[in-house]
Design a protein around this motif. Structure first.
Motif, PDB file in Angstrom:
ATOM      1  N   THR A 170       6.637   6.145  37.748  1.00 46.87           N
ATOM      2  CA  THR A 170       7.399   7.369  37.507  1.00 46.87           C
ATOM      3  C   THR A 170       8.624   6.988  36.685  1.00 46.87           C
ATOM      4  O   THR A 170       9.378   6.094  37.057  1.00 46.87           O
ATOM      5  N   ASP A 186      11.049  12.439  34.705  1.00 45.10           N
ATOM      6  CA  ASP A 186      10.136  13.512  35.115  1.00 45.10           C
ATOM      7  C   ASP A 186       8.672  13.196  34.816  1.00 45.10           C
ATOM      8  O   ASP A 186       7.793  14.000  35.112  1.00 45.10           O
ATOM      9  N   GLN A 187       8.408  12.033  34.218  1.00 45.24           N
ATOM     10  CA  GLN A 187       7.043  11.659  33.863  1.00 45.24           C
ATOM     11  C   GLN A 187       6.388  10.891  35.012  1.00 45.24           C
ATOM     12  O   GLN A 187       6.915   9.877  35.456  1.00 45.24           O
ATOM     13  N   HIS A 188       5.257  11.381  35.478  1.00 43.64           N
ATOM     14  CA  HIS A 188       4.489  10.688  36.510  1.00 43.64           C
ATOM     15  C   HIS A 188       3.226  10.158  35.849  1.00 43.64           C
ATOM     16  O   HIS A 188       2.343  10.918  35.468  1.00 43.64           O
ATOM     17  N   GLY A 215      14.569   6.871  38.226  1.00 43.90           N
ATOM     18  CA  GLY A 215      15.005   8.271  38.245  1.00 43.90           C
ATOM     19  C   GLY A 215      16.514   8.379  38.348  1.00 43.90           C
ATOM     20  O   GLY A 215      17.243   7.451  38.028  1.00 43.90           O
TER      21      GLY A 215
END
Length: 189
Positions: free
Chosen positions: A146, A149-151, A187
């Motif tokens: 992650t 916001d990108q998984h 994050g």
């Protein structure tokens, strides 16, 4: 700049800061006690030769002087490390020998701050302040990644992810993980 170095590794360690400290650090440990030495701005936490990072009987808390700049090193692997560094000035974080179950909350950087994990990462989380650009270089592939916001699912052998504006920012984080990663998150806090 001060350095704290854990050798030959660190397990069950919590790192925080205390702006009231007069000494460079305060530490307490459960189980077998390490030898703690201070020499020329370097605090070395030297665990006995019988130390193993997967040994759950050992734990400790290290509070660092919050008004100083710190380089944090772990040589020999780390497991169950929790670091709330938001009130410190961090100049580098270097985890050698792999990292498992590591959570790090980072302060606003001054300059380009390197964060390195060599030997692989499993269940590792870096939390940066909002608006601070980050570059993540992953060498060795990974899964469960992650980035903001990108998984991402599985990623290739050599993957680089960069926040917009990283190239032009003077205050930023540069994260490099070698040896692969399983469940790595970058994050915001």
């Amino acid at each position: 700049m001060n350095t704290i170095a854990f050798v030959p590794g660190a397990a069950g360690i919590t790192i925080g800061s205390d702006p009231e400290l007069q000494a460079p650090y305060r530490a307490s440990f459960d189980g077998v006690l390490p030898d703690v030495r201070v020499n020329d701005g370097t605090v070395t936490v030297d665990f006995p030769r019988s130390f193993h990072v997967r040994d759950r009987r050992r734990a400790g808390e290290v509070m660092l002087k919050g008004t100083a700049s710190w380089r944090i090193e772990v040589r020999g692997g780390t497991s169950r490390l929790t670091a709330d560094l938001r009130a410190l000035r961090v100049t580098a974080l270097d985890l050698q020998g792999g990292a498992e179950q590591v959570t790090v909350q980072l302060p606003a950087p001054k300059g380009s701050v390197p964060l390195r994990i060599a030997g692989g990462a499993s269940h590792v989380s870096f939390r940066c302040p909002p608006g601070v650009p980050v570059r993540l270089s992953l060498i060795g592939g990974g899964s469960g990644l992650t980035f903001g916001d990108q998984h991402l699912g599985a990623v290739g052998r050599s993957t680089t992810l960069t926040d917009p504006g990283w190239e032009h920012s003077t205050d930023r984080y540069d994260i490099q993980v070698t040896g692969g990663a399983d469940t790595l998150a970058v994050g915001r806090w």
